[in-house]
Design a protein around this motif. Structure first.
Motif, short mmCIF file in Angstrom:
data_model
loop_
_atom_site.label_atom_id
_atom_site.label_comp_id
_atom_site.label_asym_id
_atom_site.label_seq_id
_atom_site.Cartn_x
_atom_site.Cartn_y
_atom_site.Cartn_z
N UNK A 14 0.98 -1.19 0.03
CA UNK A 14 -0.11 -0.07 -0.03
C UNK A 14 0.83 1.22 0.07
N UNK A 15 0.73 2.06 -0.87
CA UNK A 15 1.35 3.33 -0.85
C UNK A 15 0.54 4.47 -0.46
N UNK A 16 0.89 5.06 0.78
CA UNK A 16 -0.04 5.87 1.20
C UNK A 16 0.38 7.32 1.83
N UNK A 17 -0.35 8.07 2.06
CA UNK A 17 -0.04 9.60 2.64
C UNK A 17 0.87 9.41 3.72
N UNK A 18 1.81 10.26 3.86
CA UNK A 18 2.56 10.45 4.98
C UNK A 18 1.55 10.72 6.41
N UNK A 66 4.80 9.00 -1.13
CA UNK A 66 4.04 8.04 -0.35
C UNK A 66 4.80 7.09 0.25
N UNK A 67 4.42 6.80 1.55
CA UNK A 67 4.92 5.89 2.43
C UNK A 67 4.54 4.34 1.94
N UNK A 68 5.56 3.60 1.93
CA UNK A 68 5.28 2.10 1.51
C UNK A 68 5.17 1.22 2.73
N UNK A 73 2.19 -7.40 6.66
CA UNK A 73 2.61 -7.09 8.16
C UNK A 73 2.09 -5.75 8.64
N UNK A 74 1.54 -4.81 7.64
CA UNK A 74 1.10 -3.42 8.13
C UNK A 74 2.38 -2.35 8.51
N UNK A 75 3.71 -2.94 8.22
CA UNK A 75 4.72 -2.30 8.83
C UNK A 75 5.13 -1.14 7.51
N UNK A 76 5.43 -0.08 7.86
CA UNK A 76 6.09 0.96 6.84
C UNK A 76 7.52 0.64 6.72
N UNK A 77 7.82 0.35 5.29
CA UNK A 77 9.18 -0.28 4.94
C UNK A 77 9.97 0.70 4.28
N UNK A 78 9.72 1.96 3.80
CA UNK A 78 10.13 3.13 3.24
C UNK A 78 9.26 4.04 2.63
N UNK A 108 11.12 -1.84 -6.24
CA UNK A 108 10.77 -1.95 -7.65
C UNK A 108 9.38 -2.05 -7.94
N UNK A 109 8.83 -2.73 -7.04
CA UNK A 109 7.15 -2.82 -6.85
C UNK A 109 6.51 -1.44 -7.04
N UNK A 110 6.94 -0.81 -5.73
CA UNK A 110 6.56 0.71 -5.53
C UNK A 110 7.07 1.78 -6.41
#
Length: 168
Positions: A14-18, A66-68, A73-78, A108-110
Motif C-alpha cells: 500500500x502506497x499511502x499518505x505520510x 507516499x509511504x510504502x 505486516x502493516x509495517x512501513x518499510x520506506x 521495484x514494485x513501489x
C-alpha cells in the motif's frame, strides 16, 4: 496546485499518505549513514525539513511522497515519490527503503506503481531519477525499470547521474 494525495495498491504494498507516525523511523534513516546517497546524514532539523517537504509538495505541485506499507505486516518499510519544485530541474521518481526491507523487490514494485500513477493520472511525459554514482543499488533499480542514462539532463548536483524514464 492542490491535488488529492493518492493511495495506490500493488499485490504486496500500500502506497499511502505520510503521517506523523512515520516520523520516528524516517528521522532515524535520514540521520544515519544510510542517507549518504541523499545528501545526508541529516541533522534533526534537516530530516524534519525533508519530511515536511515530502508532504508539502502535494499541495504545492500535485506530486509528493507516499509511504510504502507492506500489506502482510502493516509495517512501513520506506518511501517512494515524485519530487518537484525549486530543487529539482525535472519531475524526479525517487525511493528509499529502510534497511530490513532491501532485497525483496519492494522498491521495484513501489516505483513501478508510482511511475504508472505519474504517467497515467498526472499525464507526465517523462521522469528522471537523480542518483549518486556510488549508489549501485539505485542504479540497478533504475535500469531494471527501463530508465536510460541521460548525460545531457540538468541535475541538482553536478555529480549525480540522471536516469530518464519515458512514458509508455
Amino acid at each position: 496546485m492542490t491535488s488529492a494525495i493518492p493511495r495506490l495498491e500493488t499485490d504486496r504494498l500500500i502506497l499511502r499518505e505520510i503521517s506523523i507516525a512515520d516520523w520516528p523511523e524516517y528521522r532515524s534513516m535520514l540521520m544515519s549513514e544510510r542517507a549518504i546517497h541523499m545528501g545526508g546524514p541529516y541533522s534533526l532539523a534537516g530530516a524534519w525539513g525533508m519530511f515536511c517537504a515530502d508532504t508539502a509538495q502535494w499541495s504545492l505541485f500535485g506530486v509528493g511522497a507516499l509511504m510504502i506499507e507492506e500489506k502482510s505486516t502493516g509495517l512501513c518499510v520506506g518511501q517512494v515519490g515524485i519530487n518537484h519544485g525549486p530543487l529539482f530541474p525535472e519531475h524526479e521518481l525517487g525511493w528509499l527503503l529502510y534497511q530490513d526491507a532491501e532485497g525483496r523487490g519492494i522498491a521495484t514494485e513501489a516505483a513501478i506503481a508510482m511511475r504508472a500513477w505519474a504517467f497515467g493520472v498526472r499525464k507526465l511525459t517523462t521522469l528522471v531519477s537523480y542518483i549518486t554514482p556510488d549508489n549501485h543499488r539505485s542504479i540497478g533499480l533504475a535500469r531494471r525499470l527501463g530508465a536510460v542514462l541521460d548525460h545531457d539532463a540538468q541535475r541538482p548536483d553536478p555529480e549525480d547521474l540522471v536516469f530518464r524514464h519515458q512514458a509508455p
